[in-house]
Motif scaffolding. Sequence first.
Motif: not given
Length: 295
Positions: A79-80, A83-84, A86-88, A266, A269
């Motif tokens: 999960f980290s 997020l690293g 550029d998922f947002l 991924a 999420m």
Amino acid sequence: MTAQAPRRPADAGAAPAGHTPRRKRRPRAGGTVLTVLTWAIGLLFVSPVLWMVLTAFKEENQAATDPPTLFFQPTLDRFSTVLGADFLPYLGNSLIATLASTLLVLSLGLPAAYALSVAPVKRTQDVLFFFISTKMLPVVAVVLPIYVAAAYLSMLDNVWTLVVLYTAMNLPIAVWMLRSFFLEVPKAIVEAARVEGAGLPRVLWSVMMPVMAPGIAATALICMIFAWNEFFFAVNLTAAQASTVPVFLTGFITSEGLFVAQLSAAAVMASLPIVVVGWTAQRQLVRGLSMGAVK
């Protein structure tokens, strides 16, 4: 004259003459078997999702073992990593495209459905067939003219292009669903509101909307699911600035190999927002989809 002996009152628990006491129904074996079979089928359908969630907490070497690794030390490293990567920004694009298109669908679909249900015209059935016929055309047949038009308007790699396309994609289904919900509203309450002097906006907003709230919620949720999962337009009309979550997921399938654990993390999420919305609105969804099913 001798006094008669007083009669004793009948026992309160005594059954009247000719009454046969009811026997408690025992649960049938067939019902138990059907319940067990239903749970087994449900778990069978959910098992791929459960396996995906389980794989998201594994290391890559544990996710690729054969036979699969069942006992392992859970980790949040995957999960980290997601997020690293550029998922947002991808998540933000999906939220904008989904929420904006759903609001547009409801804004355009409610008046259209109201007109086709409350005040139908001679060609209403033809209009409804035209709406649903637009879903019969394969998407791949229209992607080229849409691409050319978007390029001419300088709208390639723009999230608002997806908003327009998702609105056009979901509007026919929304009109059909909302029309069926409008038809289930009792005509008596609408006529009573008109007798009291309520105009069309007041009837629509204060009388019909509260009755149709579950149906509107069901329509909105289905449109959100379709828009959130759409991949074909997103992968062909976006590049870097407006890509959505489904496009982001394909980045974990590379020529270097398939990163199963990262892809599972991924996917978890990516599915979480729409699952949370569906879980929150499940009561309205069930009520909306069952409107008119029982008279």
